[in-house]
Write a protein that holds these residues in place. Structure first.
Motif, PDB file in Angstrom:
ATOM      1  N   SER A 119      50.443  30.167  15.118  1.00  0.00           N
ATOM      2  CA  SER A 119      49.935  31.385  15.596  1.00  0.00           C
ATOM      3  C   SER A 119      48.758  32.205  14.529  1.00  0.00           C
ATOM      4  N   THR A 120      48.615  33.206  15.344  1.00  0.00           N
ATOM      5  CA  THR A 120      47.263  33.951  14.384  1.00  0.00           C
ATOM      6  C   THR A 120      47.904  34.904  13.667  1.00  0.00           C
ATOM      7  N   GLU A 121      49.210  35.092  13.653  1.00  0.00           N
ATOM      8  CA  GLU A 121      49.809  36.202  12.769  1.00  0.00           C
ATOM      9  C   GLU A 121      50.333  35.448  11.231  1.00  0.00           C
ATOM     10  N   GLU A 122      49.817  36.102  10.201  1.00  0.00           N
ATOM     11  CA  GLU A 122      50.188  35.623   9.021  1.00  0.00           C
ATOM     12  C   GLU A 122      51.606  36.073   8.469  1.00  0.00           C
ATOM     13  N   ASP A 123      52.223  36.947   9.141  1.00  0.00           N
ATOM     14  CA  ASP A 123      53.466  37.398   8.828  1.00  0.00           C
ATOM     15  C   ASP A 123      54.323  37.680  10.161  1.00  0.00           C
ATOM     16  N   MET A 124      55.117  36.839  10.274  1.00  0.00           N
ATOM     17  CA  MET A 124      56.032  36.631  11.409  1.00  0.00           C
ATOM     18  C   MET A 124      57.582  37.296  11.119  1.00  0.00           C
ATOM     19  N   GLY A 125      57.691  37.737   9.967  1.00  0.00           N
ATOM     20  CA  GLY A 125      58.882  38.587   9.565  1.00  0.00           C
ATOM     21  C   GLY A 125      59.593  37.820   8.387  1.00  0.00           C
TER      22      GLY A 125
ATOM     23  N   LYS B 170      65.957  18.092   6.018  1.00  0.00           N
ATOM     24  CA  LYS B 170      66.838  18.234   4.926  1.00  0.00           C
ATOM     25  C   LYS B 170      67.447  19.634   5.136  1.00  0.00           C
ATOM     26  N   GLY B 171      67.258  20.456   6.105  1.00  0.00           N
ATOM     27  CA  GLY B 171      67.533  21.700   6.333  1.00  0.00           C
ATOM     28  C   GLY B 171      67.177  22.800   5.538  1.00  0.00           C
ATOM     29  N   LYS B 172      66.157  22.632   4.523  1.00  0.00           N
ATOM     30  CA  LYS B 172      65.896  23.544   3.806  1.00  0.00           C
ATOM     31  C   LYS B 172      64.838  24.615   4.492  1.00  0.00           C
ATOM     32  N   LEU B 173      64.118  24.178   5.811  1.00  0.00           N
ATOM     33  CA  LEU B 173      63.200  24.944   6.375  1.00  0.00           C
ATOM     34  C   LEU B 173      63.685  25.064   7.813  1.00  0.00           C
ATOM     35  N   LEU B 174      63.840  26.039   8.330  1.00  0.00           N
ATOM     36  CA  LEU B 174      64.436  26.375   9.934  1.00  0.00           C
ATOM     37  C   LEU B 174      63.314  27.311  10.488  1.00  0.00           C
ATOM     38  N   TYR B 175      62.684  28.171   9.608  1.00  0.00           N
ATOM     39  CA  TYR B 175      61.607  29.027  10.309  1.00  0.00           C
ATOM     40  C   TYR B 175      60.277  28.865   9.926  1.00  0.00           C
ATOM     41  N   VAL B 176      59.235  28.174  10.617  1.00  0.00           N
ATOM     42  CA  VAL B 176      58.298  27.744   9.843  1.00  0.00           C
ATOM     43  C   VAL B 176      57.073  28.293  10.629  1.00  0.00           C
ATOM     44  N   ASN B 177      56.010  29.176  10.180  1.00  0.00           N
ATOM     45  CA  ASN B 177      55.004  29.957  10.785  1.00  0.00           C
ATOM     46  C   ASN B 177      53.567  29.232  10.208  1.00  0.00           C
ATOM     47  N   LEU B 178      52.872  28.357  11.155  1.00  0.00           N
ATOM     48  CA  LEU B 178      51.640  27.962  10.385  1.00  0.00           C
ATOM     49  C   LEU B 178      50.476  28.956  11.017  1.00  0.00           C
ATOM     50  N   TYR B 179      49.623  29.527  10.200  1.00  0.00           N
ATOM     51  CA  TYR B 179      48.644  30.283  10.889  1.00  0.00           C
ATOM     52  C   TYR B 179      47.176  30.070  10.494  1.00  0.00           C
ATOM     53  N   HIS B 180      46.525  30.586  11.594  1.00  0.00           N
ATOM     54  CA  HIS B 180      44.864  30.721  11.472  1.00  0.00           C
ATOM     55  C   HIS B 180      44.413  31.894  12.258  1.00  0.00           C
ATOM     56  N   LYS B 181      43.625  32.530  11.541  1.00  0.00           N
ATOM     57  CA  LYS B 181      42.905  33.712  12.329  1.00  0.00           C
ATOM     58  C   LYS B 181      42.453  33.443  13.969  1.00  0.00           C
TER      59      LYS B 181
END
Length: 207
Positions: free
Chosen positions: A14-20, A42-53
């Motif tokens: 997404s283009t959003e740096e902050d997704m919550g 491994k179940g350590k990450l469930l919600y990942v947002n990679l951003y670029h403006k």
């Protein structure tokens, strides 16, 4: 915004740096995909947002991160309005596969549907979308980009699942049975179906 699936867990581009608060947000340009994928598995990450403006750079940077496999497939309708599904690895799926060198995406999509199901007389009626998912082959992570087409056919012959590809069944399903099959399918496959179709069936089951 795009979704790149690791199994059924989506990595958001997404283009959003902050997704919550629940999202771990990282710069797409600097992200280490191998580390991210391992942590998801491994179940350590469930919600990942990679951003670029810049939105136009999202897919451009994604394609640089992993080796890309180009695939194509179809959401196929017969004259009764039924949809064509295959059953493989314990889940319902749609026919698709790797596009060969010097083969067009459209020709690859039709060939894969024919090979995996035995259905013939296929005609592409529309381009649907592209889905993205990461898989592991030979110890290396790869990105599969699948180009999906809506297809129509008047074929009424037998369905022949391609057993050499691990396909156990090929079935025509009406809308109700299709939505039930999607409960045991993949998250990226559900993106091909209208949201109102899925939500409408859910309401029917509750009422």
């Amino acid at each position: 915004m795009y979704k790149v699936f690791v199994n059924d867990i989506p990595i958001i581009l997404s283009t959003e740096e902050d997704m919550g608060e629940k999202y771990t947000s990282l710069s797409l340009k600097e992200a280490n995909f191998t580390t991210i994928i391992k942590n998801i598995n491994k179940g350590k990450l469930l919600y990942v947002n990679l951003y670029h403006k810049k939105e136009e750079k999202l897919i451009k940077h994604l394609l640089k991160k992993l080796p890309v496999v180009t695939a194509a497939g179809g959401l196929v309708y017969n004259e009764k309005g039924e949809m064509l599904f295959i059953h493989r690895n314990g889940r319902w799926d749609l026919p698709k596969g790797k596009v060969e060198k010097k083969e067009s995406l459209e020709d690859g999509a039709i060939r894969e549907v024919e090979e995996e199901t035995g259905v013939k007389d296929l005609k592409i009626s529309d381009f649907l979308l592209k889905t993205y998912h990461i898989f592991q082959r030979g110890g290396k992570y790869k990105l599969k980009v699948t180009h999906w087409y809506e297809m129509r056919t008047n074929y009424t012959g037998p369905l022949v699942p391609e057993e050499s590809e691990g396909i156990k069944k090929a079935k025509w399903k009406n809308e109700k049975k299709a939505i039930k099959a999607l409960e045991k399918s993949y998250a990226n496959i559900k993106l091909l179906f209208p949201a109102e179709m899925l939500s409408g069936y859910a309401k029917d089951r509750v009422s």
